[in-house]
Design a protein around this motif. Structure first.
Motif, mmCIF file in Angstrom:
data_model
loop_
_atom_site.group_PDB
_atom_site.id
_atom_site.type_symbol
_atom_site.label_atom_id
_atom_site.label_comp_id
_atom_site.label_asym_id
_atom_site.label_seq_id
_atom_site.Cartn_x
_atom_site.Cartn_y
_atom_site.Cartn_z
ATOM 1 N N CYS A 85 -2.580 12.468 0.648
ATOM 2 C CA CYS A 85 -3.033 11.110 0.857
ATOM 3 C C CYS A 85 -2.399 10.719 2.137
ATOM 4 O O CYS A 85 -1.277 10.719 2.429
ATOM 5 C CB CYS A 85 -2.799 10.295 -0.143
ATOM 6 S SG CYS A 85 -3.320 10.815 -1.754
ATOM 7 N N THR A 101 -7.938 7.803 -3.766
ATOM 8 C CA THR A 101 -8.912 6.630 -3.909
ATOM 9 C C THR A 101 -8.467 5.692 -5.029
ATOM 10 O O THR A 101 -8.931 4.598 -4.858
ATOM 11 C CB THR A 101 -10.287 6.992 -3.868
ATOM 12 O OG1 THR A 101 -10.576 7.837 -5.306
ATOM 13 C CG2 THR A 101 -10.696 8.053 -3.036
ATOM 14 N N SER A 102 -7.717 6.151 -5.682
ATOM 15 C CA SER A 102 -7.045 4.960 -6.515
ATOM 16 C C SER A 102 -6.231 3.992 -6.073
ATOM 17 O O SER A 102 -6.193 2.845 -6.579
ATOM 18 C CB SER A 102 -6.448 5.735 -7.732
ATOM 19 O OG SER A 102 -5.300 6.223 -7.336
ATOM 20 N N VAL A 103 -5.971 4.082 -4.909
ATOM 21 C CA VAL A 103 -5.263 3.315 -3.970
ATOM 22 C C VAL A 103 -6.118 2.488 -3.300
ATOM 23 O O VAL A 103 -6.985 2.794 -2.387
ATOM 24 C CB VAL A 103 -4.042 3.877 -3.137
ATOM 25 C CG1 VAL A 103 -3.420 2.780 -2.324
ATOM 26 C CG2 VAL A 103 -3.040 4.459 -3.910
ATOM 27 N N ALA A 104 -6.211 1.041 -3.620
ATOM 28 C CA ALA A 104 -7.135 0.258 -2.748
ATOM 29 C C ALA A 104 -6.463 -0.504 -1.742
ATOM 30 O O ALA A 104 -5.397 -1.004 -1.936
ATOM 31 C CB ALA A 104 -7.931 -0.745 -3.760
ATOM 32 N N VAL A 105 -6.811 -0.189 -0.430
ATOM 33 C CA VAL A 105 -6.395 -1.160 0.681
ATOM 34 C C VAL A 105 -6.609 -2.475 0.618
ATOM 35 O O VAL A 105 -7.780 -2.773 0.370
ATOM 36 C CB VAL A 105 -6.982 -0.435 2.027
ATOM 37 C CG1 VAL A 105 -6.194 -1.228 3.249
ATOM 38 C CG2 VAL A 105 -6.652 1.264 2.271
ATOM 39 N N PRO A 106 -5.631 -3.249 0.639
ATOM 40 C CA PRO A 106 -5.896 -4.747 0.477
ATOM 41 C C PRO A 106 -6.932 -5.135 1.631
ATOM 42 O O PRO A 106 -6.923 -4.669 2.586
ATOM 43 C CB PRO A 106 -4.600 -5.326 0.784
ATOM 44 C CG PRO A 106 -3.633 -4.488 0.289
ATOM 45 C CD PRO A 106 -4.271 -2.893 0.699
ATOM 46 N N SER A 107 -7.715 -6.019 1.089
ATOM 47 C CA SER A 107 -8.738 -6.592 2.190
ATOM 48 C C SER A 107 -8.063 -7.029 3.470
ATOM 49 O O SER A 107 -8.909 -6.797 4.288
ATOM 50 C CB SER A 107 -9.357 -8.089 1.517
ATOM 51 O OG SER A 107 -8.733 -9.025 1.100
ATOM 52 N N GLN A 109 -8.296 -3.732 5.628
ATOM 53 C CA GLN A 109 -9.193 -2.908 5.749
ATOM 54 C C GLN A 109 -10.011 -2.617 7.024
ATOM 55 O O GLN A 109 -10.682 -1.742 7.140
ATOM 56 C CB GLN A 109 -10.339 -3.514 4.473
ATOM 57 C CG GLN A 109 -9.819 -3.094 2.938
ATOM 58 C CD GLN A 109 -10.845 -3.812 2.018
ATOM 59 O OE1 GLN A 109 -11.934 -4.192 2.408
ATOM 60 N NE2 GLN A 109 -10.544 -3.524 1.006
ATOM 61 N N SER A 137 -6.895 2.773 6.639
ATOM 62 C CA SER A 137 -7.626 3.402 5.459
ATOM 63 C C SER A 137 -6.738 4.461 5.033
ATOM 64 O O SER A 137 -5.726 4.871 5.462
ATOM 65 C CB SER A 137 -8.830 4.023 5.910
ATOM 66 O OG SER A 137 -8.564 5.309 6.910
ATOM 67 N N THR A 152 0.699 -1.328 -0.140
ATOM 68 C CA THR A 152 0.070 -0.045 -0.234
ATOM 69 C C THR A 152 0.868 1.121 -0.022
ATOM 70 O O THR A 152 0.417 2.104 -0.685
ATOM 71 C CB THR A 152 -0.950 -0.095 1.362
ATOM 72 O OG1 THR A 152 -1.821 -1.222 1.375
ATOM 73 C CG2 THR A 152 -1.876 1.255 1.215
#
Length: 352
Positions: A98, A69-75, A78, A82, A57
């Protein structure tokens, strides 16, 4: 317990009008003195999968360009971390950042549950921009350094900001990494400057790897800077003492005095012009013992293999010059000097 303190939720409140205000707010949740026993420390440490997700991340955020928000936190993270956008609005401009931060807080203590740290980047390319990476490894213990690091990150257009999430004495269990030496100690397993198992070290490695993959750390424009604080009685003659992780051997002192360019030499020169009444020293100028020879990330930057950073010092044959370690009096960390410190850095490092 997973929750956002109301003061963090209201980022646009007048009481939290700057990035430094946000970092001050998060600083209150730093895991504090002797909070961990062995069981709770083990539970707080990232699993191998969590550590990979955490560093992935951070790497993704280093590539962000205008859209946090283009960076998705891995499941797997989560429920722990954040990524949020913070916008700082001034009369003539808006700057955005960010911020990767923990969302879990212990209800009884108010501290982070996991305590891995906080990471931030410019949401859009800063103007001007510099390949500087600021870090505060010792929050609370080295008072005011997280806020100072964030102020310099913002004012210099630096690439990244990393703040540890635990006080260095959150566990009083001695580290198995760097053993006590003449610089200080004993060192504890929650001291990210002296234990490579701390998540801070994994994050710092990731930042360095990203920089290496994006043109390397060129001496004229790049450095990895750790802001530290010293006690009033320690190296009392130095307002600020800068080192690059070399000790006091003849060859190490010669490295500091040689005419060859190095980031720390330029920074000292510019800082002395800005702070005309301060004593800002290098190891070649002062007998101060805070030379950062045992700093594990400094050792890594200075050519020591990761498997050896707990046991081997760098020397003048391996030193890269990329590492800048600054020990400061409490006065030097004051907010009234943020602009002056930024001026010194901006003079010392060219824009990218």
């Amino acid at each position: 317990m997973s929750w956002w303190p109301s003061s963090v939720m209201r980022w646009r409140d007048s009481s939290l009008s700057t990035l430094e205000d946000i970092i001050t707010c998060f600083d209150k949740f730093t895991v504090s003195f002797e909070f961990y026993n062995q069981t709770t420390y083990d539970a707080a440490q990232p699993t191998p999968s969590e550590l990979t997700a955490w560093t992935d991340t951070i790497a993704a955020l280093l590539n962000v360009d205008g859209n946090c928000t283009s960076v998705a936190v891995p499941s797997i993270l989560q429920d722990i971390y954040s990524v949020s956008l913070y916008e700082e609005t001034a009369p003539d401009s808006t700057r955005s950042f960010c911020i990767l931060s923990e969302t879990n807080f212990d209800a009884a203590s108010g501290f982070y549950v996991r305590g891995w740290g906080l990471f931030a980047v410019q949401a859009s390319p800063a103007q001007p921009a510099r390949s500087l990476h600021f870090a505060a490894p010792h929050p609370v213990f080295d008072m005011k350094t997280p806020m100072q690091a964030s102020a310099l990150f913002k004012r210099t257009g630096a690439k990244s900001l990393l703040v540890a999430g635990r006080i260095r004495t959150a566990s009083k269990e001695p580290t198995l990494c760097v053993q006590t030496d003449s610089e200080g100690g004993p060192y504890y397993k929650t001291d990210p400057a002296h234990d490579k198992n701390e998540p801070f070290f994994g994050a710092a490695k990731t930042i360095h790897a990203w920089q290496e993959d994006h043109g390397g750390c060129q001496a004229a424009s790049c450095a990895f800077v750790q802001m530290h604080g010293k006690a009033a009685s320690t190296c009392a003659g130095d307002t600020a003492f800068m080192s690059t992780g070399l000790g006091r051997s003849e060859s190490s002192l010669a490295w500091y005095t040689s005419p060859a360019d190095a980031p720390i030499k330029r920074l000292q020169s510019e800082a002395l012009q800005v702070f005309t009444t301060w004593n800002i020293s290098l190891p070649s100028d002062s007998s101060c013992g805070l030379t950062a020879t045992t700093n594990v990330f400094g050792r890594l930057l200075n050519g020591i293999a990761e498997e050896d950073v707990c046991v081997r010092d760098a020397d003048a044959t391996t030193v890269s010059g990329e590492f800048i370690h600054i020990e400061q009096s409490i006065m030097a960390r004051s907010s009234e000097f943020y602009d002056a410190w930024a001026e010194a850095f901006n003079r010392a490092f060219i824009q990218r």
